[in-house]
Design a protein around this motif. Structure first.
Motif, PDB file in Angstrom:
ATOM      1  N   ALA A   1       0.827  -1.213   0.000  1.00 10.65           N
ATOM      2  CA  ALA A   1       0.000   0.000   0.000  1.00 10.65           C
ATOM      3  C   ALA A   1       0.857   1.257   0.000  1.00 10.65           C
ATOM      4  CB  ALA A   1      -0.935   0.004   1.212  1.00 10.65           C
ATOM      5  N   ALA A   2       1.925   1.253   0.792  1.00 11.60           N
ATOM      6  CA  ALA A   2       2.806   2.426   0.865  1.00 11.60           C
ATOM      7  C   ALA A   2       3.556   2.640  -0.444  1.00 11.60           C
ATOM      8  CB  ALA A   2       3.786   2.267   2.024  1.00 11.60           C
ATOM      9  N   GLU A   3       4.048   1.569  -1.021  1.00 10.05           N
ATOM     10  CA  GLU A   3       4.872   1.692  -2.226  1.00 10.05           C
ATOM     11  C   GLU A   3       4.053   1.916  -3.491  1.00 10.05           C
ATOM     12  OE1 GLU A   3       7.555  -1.631  -2.325  1.00 10.05           O
ATOM     13  OE2 GLU A   3       8.410  -1.100  -0.377  1.00 10.05           O
ATOM     14  N   GLU A   4       2.809   1.496  -3.495  1.00  6.12           N
ATOM     15  CA  GLU A   4       1.960   1.620  -4.690  1.00  6.12           C
ATOM     16  C   GLU A   4       0.821   2.618  -4.496  1.00  6.12           C
ATOM     17  OE1 GLU A   4       2.718   0.401  -7.494  1.00  6.12           O
ATOM     18  OE2 GLU A   4       4.138  -1.190  -7.001  1.00  6.12           O
ATOM     19  N   ARG A   5       0.964   3.536  -3.548  1.00  9.21           N
ATOM     20  CA  ARG A   5      -0.149   4.428  -3.196  1.00  9.21           C
ATOM     21  C   ARG A   5      -0.675   5.264  -4.358  1.00  9.21           C
ATOM     22  NH1 ARG A   5       3.976   5.800  -0.193  1.00  9.21           N
ATOM     23  NH2 ARG A   5       5.217   7.616  -0.741  1.00  9.21           N
ATOM     24  N   ASP A   6       0.138   5.485  -5.391  1.00 13.58           N
ATOM     25  CA  ASP A   6      -0.331   6.250  -6.550  1.00 13.58           C
ATOM     26  C   ASP A   6      -1.171   5.403  -7.502  1.00 13.58           C
ATOM     27  OD1 ASP A   6       1.019   8.468  -5.580  1.00 13.58           O
ATOM     28  OD2 ASP A   6       2.829   8.022  -6.739  1.00 13.58           O
ATOM     29  N   ARG A   7      -1.069   4.080  -7.391  1.00  9.12           N
ATOM     30  CA  ARG A   7      -1.770   3.200  -8.332  1.00  9.12           C
ATOM     31  C   ARG A   7      -2.796   2.287  -7.687  1.00  9.12           C
ATOM     32  NH1 ARG A   7       1.697  -0.196 -12.062  1.00  9.12           N
ATOM     33  NH2 ARG A   7       2.405  -1.218 -10.183  1.00  9.12           N
ATOM     34  N   LEU A   8      -2.855   2.289  -6.340  1.00 13.72           N
ATOM     35  CA  LEU A   8      -3.635   1.265  -5.643  1.00 13.72           C
ATOM     36  C   LEU A   8      -3.986   1.722  -4.242  1.00 13.72           C
ATOM     37  CD1 LEU A   8      -4.393  -1.881  -5.465  1.00 13.72           C
ATOM     38  CD2 LEU A   8      -2.096  -2.168  -4.528  1.00 13.72           C
ATOM     39  N   ARG A   9      -5.205   1.373  -3.790  1.00 13.70           N
ATOM     40  CA  ARG A   9      -5.579   1.499  -2.381  1.00 13.70           C
ATOM     41  C   ARG A   9      -5.710   0.088  -1.833  1.00 13.70           C
ATOM     42  NH1 ARG A   9     -10.704   3.517  -1.042  1.00 13.70           N
ATOM     43  NH2 ARG A   9      -9.909   3.657   1.057  1.00 13.70           N
ATOM     44  N   VAL A  10      -5.328  -0.083  -0.580  1.00 11.59           N
ATOM     45  CA  VAL A  10      -5.490  -1.374   0.095  1.00 11.59           C
ATOM     46  C   VAL A  10      -6.329  -1.121   1.344  1.00 11.59           C
ATOM     47  CG1 VAL A  10      -4.330  -3.339   1.169  1.00 11.59           C
ATOM     48  CG2 VAL A  10      -3.222  -2.145  -0.740  1.00 11.59           C
ATOM     49  N   VAL A  11      -7.404  -1.894   1.499  1.00 10.93           N
ATOM     50  CA  VAL A  11      -8.276  -1.770   2.671  1.00 10.93           C
ATOM     51  C   VAL A  11      -8.523  -3.155   3.249  1.00 10.93           C
ATOM     52  CG1 VAL A  11      -9.404   0.327   1.798  1.00 10.93           C
ATOM     53  CG2 VAL A  11     -10.436  -1.908   1.354  1.00 10.93           C
ATOM     54  N   GLN A  12      -8.899  -3.183   4.525  1.00  9.46           N
ATOM     55  CA  GLN A  12      -9.238  -4.443   5.186  1.00  9.46           C
ATOM     56  C   GLN A  12     -10.724  -4.478   5.504  1.00  9.46           C
ATOM     57  OE1 GLN A  12      -6.631  -4.699   8.661  1.00  9.46           O
ATOM     58  NE2 GLN A  12      -5.503  -6.311   7.613  1.00  9.46           N
ATOM     59  N   LEU A  13     -11.290  -5.673   5.407  1.00  5.42           N
ATOM     60  CA  LEU A  13     -12.666  -5.904   5.823  1.00  5.42           C
ATOM     61  C   LEU A  13     -12.672  -7.094   6.776  1.00  5.42           C
ATOM     62  CD1 LEU A  13     -15.924  -5.507   4.089  1.00  5.42           C
ATOM     63  CD2 LEU A  13     -15.487  -7.763   5.043  1.00  5.42           C
ATOM     64  N   ASP A  14     -13.143  -6.867   7.991  1.00  6.85           N
ATOM     65  CA  ASP A  14     -13.240  -7.911   9.011  1.00  6.85           C
ATOM     66  C   ASP A  14     -14.495  -8.734   8.732  1.00  6.85           C
ATOM     67  OD1 ASP A  14     -13.814  -9.406  11.316  1.00  6.85           O
ATOM     68  OD2 ASP A  14     -12.992  -7.891  12.653  1.00  6.85           O
ATOM     69  N   VAL A  15     -14.300  -9.980   8.304  1.00 12.82           N
ATOM     70  CA  VAL A  15     -15.438 -10.810   7.896  1.00 12.82           C
ATOM     71  C   VAL A  15     -16.356 -11.175   9.062  1.00 12.82           C
ATOM     72  CG1 VAL A  15     -14.225 -11.727   5.898  1.00 12.82           C
ATOM     73  CG2 VAL A  15     -14.168 -12.992   8.056  1.00 12.82           C
ATOM     74  N   ASP A  16     -15.859 -11.127  10.289  1.00 12.54           N
ATOM     75  CA  ASP A  16     -16.707 -11.412  11.444  1.00 12.54           C
ATOM     76  C   ASP A  16     -17.613 -10.223  11.752  1.00 12.54           C
ATOM     77  OD1 ASP A  16     -15.730 -13.980  11.837  1.00 12.54           O
ATOM     78  OD2 ASP A  16     -14.103 -13.279  13.116  1.00 12.54           O
ATOM     79  N   ALA A  17     -17.072  -9.026  11.672  1.00 17.24           N
ATOM     80  CA  ALA A  17     -17.845  -7.821  11.965  1.00 17.24           C
ATOM     81  C   ALA A  17     -18.756  -7.441  10.802  1.00 17.24           C
ATOM     82  CB  ALA A  17     -16.898  -6.659  12.292  1.00 17.24           C
ATOM     83  N   ASP A  18     -18.339  -7.774   9.575  1.00 15.54           N
ATOM     84  CA  ASP A  18     -19.071  -7.377   8.366  1.00 15.54           C
ATOM     85  C   ASP A  18     -19.186  -8.554   7.402  1.00 15.54           C
ATOM     86  OD1 ASP A  18     -19.440  -4.324   8.670  1.00 15.54           O
ATOM     87  OD2 ASP A  18     -17.335  -4.638   9.189  1.00 15.54           O
ATOM     88  N   PRO A  19     -20.061  -9.516   7.729  1.00 15.10           N
ATOM     89  CA  PRO A  19     -20.127 -10.745   6.943  1.00 15.10           C
ATOM     90  C   PRO A  19     -20.855 -10.621   5.600  1.00 15.10           C
ATOM     91  CG  PRO A  19     -21.721 -10.836   8.717  1.00 15.10           C
ATOM     92  CD  PRO A  19     -20.908  -9.589   8.922  1.00 15.10           C
ATOM     93  N   GLU A  20     -21.712  -9.628   5.441  1.00 16.20           N
ATOM     94  CA  GLU A  20     -22.511  -9.521   4.212  1.00 16.20           C
ATOM     95  C   GLU A  20     -21.645  -9.381   2.967  1.00 16.20           C
ATOM     96  OE1 GLU A  20     -25.667 -10.038   3.119  1.00 16.20           O
ATOM     97  OE2 GLU A  20     -25.786 -10.811   5.157  1.00 16.20           O
ATOM     98  N   THR A  21     -20.661  -8.498   3.019  1.00 23.49           N
ATOM     99  CA  THR A  21     -19.810  -8.276   1.844  1.00 23.49           C
ATOM    100  C   THR A  21     -19.021  -9.536   1.519  1.00 23.49           C
ATOM    101  OG1 THR A  21     -19.681  -5.921   2.347  1.00 23.49           O
ATOM    102  CG2 THR A  21     -18.028  -6.799   0.847  1.00 23.49           C
ATOM    103  N   ALA A  22     -18.485 -10.189   2.535  1.00 20.23           N
ATOM    104  CA  ALA A  22     -17.749 -11.439   2.311  1.00 20.23           C
ATOM    105  C   ALA A  22     -18.664 -12.487   1.679  1.00 20.23           C
ATOM    106  CB  ALA A  22     -17.165 -11.952   3.622  1.00 20.23           C
ATOM    107  N   ARG A  23     -19.898 -12.551   2.125  1.00 16.50           N
ATOM    108  CA  ARG A  23     -20.863 -13.494   1.560  1.00 16.50           C
ATOM    109  C   ARG A  23     -21.179 -13.132   0.098  1.00 16.50           C
ATOM    110  NH1 ARG A  23     -23.309 -14.657   6.082  1.00 16.50           N
ATOM    111  NH2 ARG A  23     -24.409 -12.688   6.252  1.00 16.50           N
TER     112      ARG A  23
END
Length: 116
Positions: A52-74
């Motif tokens: 994420a730090a090295e490619e910040r001009d070309r890419l965003r990196v985010v995390q999604l906690d599948v336990d807290a937010d299961p709908e998107t993972a599903r």
């Protein structure tokens, strides 16, 4: 079992913010589907922070906690952790399942990033 992810510099997304954070992004977004109880997820986090730090001009990196937010993972049929899915223009264009070295992750996503 806590659903709090380990400390990281990666921004979080959730079921509620996923559309704005990821689907509506004007740059490709690598979503790290993760969970606090997942040792391989913890292993890959520093790799993703570096990417994420090295490619910040070309890419965003985010995390999604599948336990807290299961709908998107599903919705995206995440079956194993960690799963890293690259979204471009609102669509999944590449996925990497399991803890992988940076070179393997980069090899999968590089074709979908803007030229350097």
């Amino acid at each position: 079992m806590s659903s709090t992810l380990p400390r990281t510099t990666l921004p979080k997304t959730s079921d509620a913010t996923f559309a704005a954070d990821v689907l509506g992004s004007d740059v490709p977004v690598l979503v790290d589907f993760t969970a606090s109880w997942c040792p391989p997820c913890r292993m890959v986090t520093p790799v993703l922070e570096q990417l994420a730090a090295e490619e910040r001009d070309r890419l965003r990196v985010v995390q999604l906690d599948v336990d807290a937010d299961p709908e998107t993972a599903r919705t995206y049929r995440v079956m194993g952790l960690p799963t890293m899915s690259l979204f471009r223009d609102g669509e999944v264009v590449a996925s990497v399942v399991g803890a992988r070295p940076r070179a393997a992750i980069t090899r999968e996503i590089e074709p979908f990033l803007a030229p350097r």
